[in-house]
Motif scaffolding. Sequence first.
Motif, PDB file in Angstrom:
ATOM      1  N   MET A  40      26.284  31.842  33.786  1.00  0.00           N
ATOM      2  CA  MET A  40      27.245  32.877  34.169  1.00  0.00           C
ATOM      3  C   MET A  40      28.603  32.210  34.377  1.00  0.00           C
ATOM      4  N   TYR A  41      29.599  32.757  33.727  1.00  0.00           N
ATOM      5  CA  TYR A  41      30.974  32.292  33.897  1.00  0.00           C
ATOM      6  C   TYR A  41      31.762  33.385  34.614  1.00  0.00           C
ATOM      7  N   VAL A  42      32.488  32.991  35.633  1.00  0.00           N
ATOM      8  CA  VAL A  42      33.455  33.878  36.265  1.00  0.00           C
ATOM      9  C   VAL A  42      34.813  33.366  35.814  1.00  0.00           C
ATOM     10  N   VAL A  43      35.588  34.237  35.194  1.00  0.00           N
ATOM     11  CA  VAL A  43      36.889  33.841  34.641  1.00  0.00           C
ATOM     12  C   VAL A  43      37.979  34.752  35.173  1.00  0.00           C
ATOM     13  N   GLU A  44      39.119  34.152  35.442  1.00  0.00           N
ATOM     14  CA  GLU A  44      40.270  34.951  35.826  1.00  0.00           C
ATOM     15  C   GLU A  44      40.917  35.506  34.566  1.00  0.00           C
ATOM     16  N   ILE A  45      41.146  36.805  34.557  1.00  0.00           N
ATOM     17  CA  ILE A  45      41.855  37.426  33.444  1.00  0.00           C
ATOM     18  C   ILE A  45      43.341  37.225  33.722  1.00  0.00           C
TER      19      ILE A  45
ATOM     20  N   PRO B 209      46.426  42.577  34.104  1.00  0.00           N
ATOM     21  CA  PRO B 209      45.020  42.972  34.226  1.00  0.00           C
ATOM     22  C   PRO B 209      44.824  44.245  35.065  1.00  0.00           C
ATOM     23  N   GLU B 210      45.634  44.428  36.088  1.00  0.00           N
ATOM     24  CA  GLU B 210      45.513  45.602  36.948  1.00  0.00           C
ATOM     25  C   GLU B 210      45.849  46.902  36.210  1.00  0.00           C
ATOM     26  N   GLU B 211      46.510  46.799  35.076  1.00  0.00           N
ATOM     27  CA  GLU B 211      46.879  47.974  34.292  1.00  0.00           C
ATOM     28  C   GLU B 211      45.812  48.363  33.269  1.00  0.00           C
TER      29      GLU B 211
ATOM     30  N   GLY C 104      36.025  42.902  37.504  1.00  0.00           N
ATOM     31  CA  GLY C 104      36.277  43.349  38.869  1.00  0.00           C
ATOM     32  C   GLY C 104      37.249  42.417  39.564  1.00  0.00           C
ATOM     33  N   ILE C 105      37.140  42.379  40.874  1.00  0.00           N
ATOM     34  CA  ILE C 105      37.976  41.524  41.697  1.00  0.00           C
ATOM     35  C   ILE C 105      37.070  40.550  42.437  1.00  0.00           C
ATOM     36  N   LEU C 106      37.413  39.282  42.381  1.00  0.00           N
ATOM     37  CA  LEU C 106      36.689  38.250  43.121  1.00  0.00           C
ATOM     38  C   LEU C 106      37.701  37.195  43.526  1.00  0.00           C
ATOM     39  N   TRP C 107      37.608  36.744  44.749  1.00  0.00           N
ATOM     40  CA  TRP C 107      38.526  35.732  45.269  1.00  0.00           C
ATOM     41  C   TRP C 107      39.978  36.181  45.134  1.00  0.00           C
ATOM     42  N   GLY C 108      40.208  37.490  45.260  1.00  0.00           N
ATOM     43  CA  GLY C 108      41.548  38.040  45.194  1.00  0.00           C
ATOM     44  C   GLY C 108      42.157  38.040  43.807  1.00  0.00           C
ATOM     45  N   LYS C 109      41.327  37.857  42.778  1.00  0.00           N
ATOM     46  CA  LYS C 109      41.832  37.762  41.402  1.00  0.00           C
ATOM     47  C   LYS C 109      41.121  38.768  40.503  1.00  0.00           C
ATOM     48  N   PRO C 110      41.808  39.239  39.455  1.00  0.00           N
ATOM     49  CA  PRO C 110      41.129  40.063  38.455  1.00  0.00           C
ATOM     50  C   PRO C 110      40.234  39.149  37.608  1.00  0.00           C
ATOM     51  N   VAL C 111      38.951  39.456  37.552  1.00  0.00           N
ATOM     52  CA  VAL C 111      38.010  38.570  36.873  1.00  0.00           C
ATOM     53  C   VAL C 111      37.120  39.325  35.892  1.00  0.00           C
ATOM     54  N   ALA C 112      36.525  38.543  35.006  1.00  0.00           N
ATOM     55  CA  ALA C 112      35.447  39.016  34.150  1.00  0.00           C
ATOM     56  C   ALA C 112      34.253  38.101  34.395  1.00  0.00           C
TER      57      ALA C 112
END
Length: 167
Positions: free
Chosen positions: A155-160, A8-10, A45-53
């Motif tokens: 609203m869903y926050v999901v880890e990519i 995800p960071e790429e 973006g980043i939330l809870w130290g994770k790449p999220v959508a």
Amino acid sequence: MAVKEIKPEEFNENVFQVIGKEWMLVTGEADGKSNAMTASWGGMGILWGKPVAFVFIRPSRYTKQFVDKADGFTLSVFKEDRRKMMSYFGTVSGRDEDKIAKSGLTVKHENGMTYFAEARVTMFCRKLYAQEMEQKCFLDKASDEKWNNNDYHTMYVVEIEKILIEE
């Protein structure tokens, strides 16, 4: 079409373009069936130290039933030549017809998630958080009046967790 996996960071595309202009196909799978809908609202973006959508789905949408039953779902982005198909997925309900079958997309499955061979980008997402939006929480009343019509999104926050991109 050849695809490769990236972290995800790429992912280095403009999310305003990808989500707001190109749109995403949100695809949920549950009980051996899948349904998808077009979305043009969201973020990354980043939330809870994770790449999220961040993905928003109205309770009236059939796809929400699939998303709610599963641990995750996919977000797919297609080339411009699929614009008509993306519009179709946003205007026709899966309650009325099998949109995926009718679209002619090549269905693939991985870890209980449906995705499509024709997507130029596929994000495999694990749900972290879901919350129903409420009228009382709107600070900008004009946005509430213009967009919600008493059909408030969840609203869903999901880890990519993984991204496939077209090579």
